[in-house]
Design a protein around this motif. Structure first.
Motif, short mmCIF file in Angstrom:
data_model
loop_
_atom_site.label_atom_id
_atom_site.label_comp_id
_atom_site.label_asym_id
_atom_site.label_seq_id
_atom_site.Cartn_x
_atom_site.Cartn_y
_atom_site.Cartn_z
N LYS A 46 17.89 -4.04 6.48
CA LYS A 46 16.52 -3.46 7.07
C LYS A 46 15.83 -2.61 6.12
O LYS A 46 14.67 -2.84 6.16
CB LYS A 46 16.89 -2.58 8.27
CG LYS A 46 15.72 -2.20 8.85
CD LYS A 46 15.87 -1.60 10.19
CE LYS A 46 14.62 -1.29 10.90
NZ LYS A 46 14.47 -0.70 12.11
N ASP A 47 16.41 -2.12 5.18
CA ASP A 47 15.80 -1.08 4.07
C ASP A 47 14.97 -1.84 3.31
O ASP A 47 14.00 -1.90 2.81
CB ASP A 47 16.89 -0.33 3.27
CG ASP A 47 17.11 0.93 4.09
OD1 ASP A 47 16.65 1.25 5.26
OD2 ASP A 47 18.33 1.46 3.82
N ALA A 48 15.48 -3.22 2.80
CA ALA A 48 15.23 -4.24 1.90
C ALA A 48 13.96 -4.75 2.58
O ALA A 48 12.86 -5.12 1.96
CB ALA A 48 15.98 -5.29 1.52
N ARG A 49 14.05 -5.17 3.78
CA ARG A 49 13.02 -5.81 4.56
C ARG A 49 11.73 -5.06 4.81
O ARG A 49 10.63 -5.61 4.74
CB ARG A 49 13.52 -6.49 5.88
CG ARG A 49 12.51 -7.08 6.68
CD ARG A 49 13.32 -7.96 7.97
NE ARG A 49 13.72 -6.91 8.76
CZ ARG A 49 13.29 -6.45 9.62
NH1 ARG A 49 11.91 -6.64 10.05
NH2 ARG A 49 14.01 -5.69 10.65
N MET A 50 11.89 -3.48 5.04
CA MET A 50 10.95 -2.74 5.35
C MET A 50 10.34 -2.01 4.34
O MET A 50 9.48 -1.30 4.17
CB MET A 50 11.39 -1.60 6.44
CG MET A 50 11.73 -2.31 7.63
SD MET A 50 10.66 -2.84 8.76
CE MET A 50 9.52 -1.55 9.04
N GLN A 51 10.99 -2.20 2.81
CA GLN A 51 10.45 -1.43 1.70
C GLN A 51 9.14 -1.38 1.59
O GLN A 51 8.45 -0.34 1.35
CB GLN A 51 11.47 -1.91 0.35
CG GLN A 51 11.24 -1.21 -0.75
CD GLN A 51 11.73 -1.53 -1.78
OE1 GLN A 51 12.81 -2.51 -1.92
NE2 GLN A 51 11.42 -0.95 -2.96
N TRP A 52 8.53 -2.49 1.35
CA TRP A 52 6.85 -2.55 1.30
C TRP A 52 6.34 -1.87 2.19
O TRP A 52 5.32 -1.07 1.98
CB TRP A 52 6.67 -3.80 0.95
CG TRP A 52 6.20 -4.69 2.28
CD1 TRP A 52 6.79 -5.64 2.79
CD2 TRP A 52 5.06 -4.71 3.10
NE1 TRP A 52 6.70 -6.08 3.96
CE2 TRP A 52 5.26 -5.60 4.15
CE3 TRP A 52 4.00 -3.83 2.76
CZ2 TRP A 52 4.35 -5.77 5.10
CZ3 TRP A 52 3.12 -4.11 4.17
CH2 TRP A 52 3.26 -5.05 5.05
N TRP A 53 6.63 -2.06 3.30
CA TRP A 53 5.76 -1.48 4.54
C TRP A 53 6.08 0.14 4.55
O TRP A 53 4.89 1.07 4.55
CB TRP A 53 6.27 -1.82 5.86
CG TRP A 53 5.62 -1.71 6.93
CD1 TRP A 53 4.58 -2.45 7.73
CD2 TRP A 53 5.73 -0.26 7.73
NE1 TRP A 53 4.12 -1.85 8.73
CE2 TRP A 53 4.96 -0.50 8.99
CE3 TRP A 53 6.67 0.43 7.83
CZ2 TRP A 53 4.51 0.55 9.95
CZ3 TRP A 53 6.62 1.62 8.74
CH2 TRP A 53 5.43 1.61 10.00
N ARG A 54 6.89 0.80 4.13
CA ARG A 54 7.65 2.15 4.19
C ARG A 54 6.54 2.69 3.07
O ARG A 54 6.04 3.73 3.11
CB ARG A 54 8.70 2.28 4.19
CG ARG A 54 9.50 2.10 5.34
CD ARG A 54 11.02 2.17 4.96
NE ARG A 54 11.94 2.06 6.28
CZ ARG A 54 13.09 1.73 6.29
NH1 ARG A 54 13.81 1.66 5.15
NH2 ARG A 54 13.70 1.41 7.47
N GLU A 55 6.36 1.93 1.90
CA GLU A 55 5.70 2.49 0.56
C GLU A 55 4.39 2.52 0.93
O GLU A 55 3.73 3.34 0.07
CB GLU A 55 6.14 1.52 -0.45
CG GLU A 55 7.47 1.69 -0.98
CD GLU A 55 7.88 0.77 -2.11
OE1 GLU A 55 6.98 -0.11 -2.65
OE2 GLU A 55 8.89 0.67 -2.44
N ALA A 56 3.88 1.49 1.86
CA ALA A 56 2.32 1.11 1.83
C ALA A 56 1.67 2.49 2.46
O ALA A 56 0.47 2.82 2.06
CB ALA A 56 2.04 -0.06 2.63
#
Length: 479
Positions: free
Chosen positions: A50-60
């Motif tokens: 989940k962390d890998a899948r959500m990484q770009w979104w959390r950074e945005a």
């Protein structure tokens, strides 16, 4: 968006009715996992996955919402009357018959629309992704749908697919793209949910027979096939699917049929508004910032710049750049994303006040963006405000009273303090959880070290006489 129109508070207000199911779907983890008819990716993935899948979104941290459709033609007015409520709900709020509303398509020719300019505007604002209404509750598809002819390519003189053009531009300009899709409500499709009108004209007391039908037929002949089109026809996009306002029609069994499609795109991010007890990936507070975020859950506050999502020609109640920017900072300090809306007019033009505010936000982020992007929530918390010991909200719970002196975001080796109210002489922090090795102002190109004094867990930093930015000056503490 919302099921009803509401006046919009600047900071923390109650969610609109559409948030009721979002809260029911769970801002808190379940004691026992829900057994879904079709397990979703979220049901089975590991925390690391989940962390890998959500990484770009959390950074945005910051994205653009676009509400655009046929409702931009009446622009809040029908039969010479200004219709109360949000712009995209005019069909419902004015009880417009299906045939009359669908006839608007022949007038829709947004020749001033430029996908290049929209994406460039989002970039200039410092936004990292875009979510656009592919189909809102009015049932009109803003893309080339082979499933149903009530769409911008088949039914209008425009004959172009804005979603395809946006996808191409997002690829060129390095922007993420997501699609909003009203999976349940559809006021022009027979059998679909029309929960406020309930098919009934309160003036004439006649039923609109065009809305009669079977929900499963709608689901299988329009909703699910169009979702499949959106998931497969736009190259690497969408990266986000944004569902909205499920009704009781969206049972777990029906929602599972949609989830089976979503599971074929395992990197997709989707929200908590599908229905059928599926939580998705993100909480979606609408038109308000939760007092303490959603600890343990990814969340995204979606908010308007004025009082409407879809374009209304006479809604000039635009929030100030200061309010919008401080909202972004407040949201980031609580670990959320800010999805800020624009509402283009019937020609495809973004209202000038929205453009102006986005450029101004972008100017601040061009200097101070590292205090927002890819950051974690505050290490403190009390700076956001406190729950009143005496005042109650509409649910009878203690009312949260925000304070607006400063906020904080963090990275592994820095603490950012976004100062709204400039103090005289120095800034002090008590019970600092890290050892600070240096301090400077982010907007100072030289990063001139500031004098600081540490006593036990407390820290005092000497500041210049004046703030470097009137909206928010960022103090950086290296740790």
């Amino acid at each position: 968006m919302s099921l009803i129109n509401r006046s919009i508070s600047i900071v923390v207000v109650f969610a609109a009715v559409s948030l009721g199911y979002a809260q029911l779907q769970g801002s808190k983890p379940d004691a026992q996992p829900v057994q879904h008819p079709v397990p979703s990716v979220q049901d089975s993935e590991t925390p690391a996955q989940k962390d890998a899948r959500m990484q770009w979104w959390r950074e945005a941290r910051f994205g653009m919402f676009i509400h655009w459709g046929l409702y931009s033609i009446p622009a809040g007015t029908w039969d010479g009357k200004q219709i109360p409520g949000i712009g995209e709900w005019i069909m419902n709020n004015a009880s417009i018959p299906v045939a009359d509303y669908k006839a608007l398509a022949s007038q829709f020719n947004p020749t001033s629309f430029s996908a290049h300019d929209i994406v460039a505007l989002a970039k200039s604002a410092g936004m990292k992704y875009i979510v656009i209404t592919a189909k809102h509750h009015d049932g009109f598809a803003m893309f080339d749908s082979k499933t149903n002819s009530f769409n911008i390519v088949a039914a209008t003189p425009f004959k172009r697919d804005p979603l395809r053009e946006l996808a191409e531009e997002c690829s060129k300009q390095g922007m993420k793209l997501g699609f909003y899709y009203s999976q349940d409500q559809d006021w022009t499709a027979p059998g679909a949910s029309a929960i406020m009108r309930d098919h009934h004209d309160p003036v004439t007391h006649h039923w609109d027979k065009a809305q009669d039908g079977d929900f499963d037929t709608y689901l299988h002949t329009k909703s699910i096939p169009q979702i499949k089109e959106l998931l497969t026809n736009y190259a690497e996009f969408p990266v986000v699917v944004w569902f909205d306002t499920p009704t009781p029609n969206m049972t777990p069994e029906r929602a599972a049929e949609i989830v089976a499609l979503l599971n074929q795109h395992p990197n997709l991010i989707w929200n908590n508004r599908l229905g059928g007890t599926y939580k998705g990936d993100t909480e979606t507070p609408e038109q308000y910032i939760p007092a303490q975020g959603y600890p343990g859950r990814d969340w995204e506050a979606c908010m308007t710049m004025n009082d409407t999502w879809g374009y209304k020609s006479y809604d000039m109640n635009f929030k100030s750049t200061e309010t919008l920017l401080r909202n972004l900072i407040d949201i980031a300090s609580k670990g959320g994303n800010y999805l800020l809306n624009i509402g283009p007019d019937s020609k495809g033009v973004v209202p000038a006040p929205e453009v102006e505010r986005l450029h101004q936000i972008g100017q601040w982020l061009s200097v101070n963006g590292e205090a927002i992007y890819n950051t974690k929530p505050t290490l403190f918390g009390a700076e956001a405000g406190a729950f009143s010991p005496t005042e109650k909200d509409k649910k009878g719970n203690p009312k949260f009273i925000p304070t607006w002196n400063w906020r904080s975001t963090t990275t592994p080796d820095k603490i950012y303090v976004e100062i709204f109210t400039w103090p005289t002489g120095s800034f002090r922090l008590d019970k600092l959880p890290r050892k600070v090795t240096g301090a400077y102002l982010l907007a100072d190109p030289a990063h001139t070290p500031l004098k600081m004094t540490q006593t036990g867990d407390s820290l005092e930093v000497q500041l210049p006489a004046k703030a470097l930015d009137p909206i928010a000056t960022v103090l950086v503490l290296t740790t």
